[in-house]
Enzyme design. Sequence first.
Site, PDB file in Angstrom:
ATOM      1  N   LYS A 252       0.850  -1.215   0.000  1.00 57.81           N
ATOM      2  CA  LYS A 252       0.000   0.000   0.000  1.00 57.81           C
ATOM      3  C   LYS A 252       0.872   1.247   0.000  1.00 57.81           C
ATOM      4  CE  LYS A 252       0.890   1.343   4.423  1.00 57.81           C
ATOM      5  NZ  LYS A 252       1.727   2.483   4.736  1.00 57.81           N
TER       6      LYS A 252
ATOM      7  N   GLY B 157       7.583   0.985   4.848  1.00 60.27           N
ATOM      8  CA  GLY B 157       6.425   1.876   4.869  1.00 60.27           C
ATOM      9  C   GLY B 157       5.384   1.489   3.835  1.00 60.27           C
TER      10      GLY B 157
ATOM     11  N   GLY C 116       4.310  -4.331   4.055  1.00 57.69           N
ATOM     12  CA  GLY C 116       4.667  -5.685   3.611  1.00 57.69           C
ATOM     13  C   GLY C 116       4.333  -6.731   4.667  1.00 57.69           C
TER      14      GLY C 116
ATOM     15  N   ASP D 107      -2.539  -1.847   9.909  1.00 56.00           N
ATOM     16  CA  ASP D 107      -2.686  -1.821   8.449  1.00 56.00           C
ATOM     17  C   ASP D 107      -3.227  -3.133   7.879  1.00 56.00           C
ATOM     18  OD1 ASP D 107      -1.630   0.734   8.337  1.00 56.00           O
ATOM     19  OD2 ASP D 107       0.396   0.072   7.851  1.00 56.00           O
TER      20      ASP D 107
END
Length: 318
Positions: A18, A108, A111, A146
């Site tokens: 992302k 960032g 992953g 995330d």
Amino acid sequence: MIPSSALPRTVTVRAPAKINCELRVGGLRRDGYHELSTVFMAVGLYDEVTVTRSPSWEVTTTGRYAALVPDGADNLALRAARVLASTMKAEPIPVSIRIDKEIPVAGGMAGGSADAAAALLACDALWGLRCDREQLLELAADVGSDVPFSLAGGIAVGSGRGERLAPVLAKGTFHWVFVVSSEGLSTPSVFAECDRLRADADADADADRPAPGPSSAVMTALRSGDPEALGKALANDLQTAALSLRPALRTVLDAGVEFGALGAIVSGSGPTIAFLTGSPEHALDLCVSLAASGVADEVTRAKGPVHGAHFIAVPSRV
Ligand code: C5P
């Protein structure tokens, strides 16, 4: 419950990286997390996670960034599988988890979260649990802020600590170029540096900091599929902190802009730098210029939005 003879022996799921088109960091909460507003976009760089029934729990890693992936209890895919097993009170059938790692580690780009999301989906199928989407999203939030987005994919606004998602209507495809650093940055360190810089600037500010929200500039650019407008609207409150910890990133940001990127931003907590371009050809040109200039350790490109975690191998039966 599905009879175990009808369950697959191995399942492979692919999950995307992302980028945060916008990342607004609010105040520090009592639980140690920051209130966030972020606009996530899933991009076409993928990790593949294969889970196989095994006599014992284990993680193995292949792919470009294999050597950097933590093993044992720190591995997010393994943690996700164990959270799923204990929450669903699944019979503890141990799994071997193989991660084919193409998303930069500690870069960032979520992953580790992609691996966790993939492991949740894969183990759910392997164990025949049939969790619904809401259950998986809830479990994902327990594993990391995330992880729900790595399951959902597309484009979404994340609030709370980033785990509460609302899908965003968007048009078209966006073409990104990424400069990957050879050494990662720790997310907690970057948030801590953000707090330190803010406290230096204004010791009282955190108490009054309003809950952040998405900007109309980013939402309008996405809705109209306008890369020039999105390039101008990209914003990341963690960028100053990432640059403070890794000042050399400034040279990379400046070089990309000089070579014609429509926008440049530190990806999440960094140190990956994301550049927005206007077309696949523009992305390729920018890759070549950045690589030739010598400012970049490694350059890659991907488009977004793409789907979240999804099966890629038809499960084989026992
Ligand atoms: O949720 P996750 O485990 O991915 O978060 C990693 C770290 O990032 C947290 O321990 C915290 O230091 C920081 N973080 C934060 N506020 C958020 C998300 C993450 O401070 N909203």
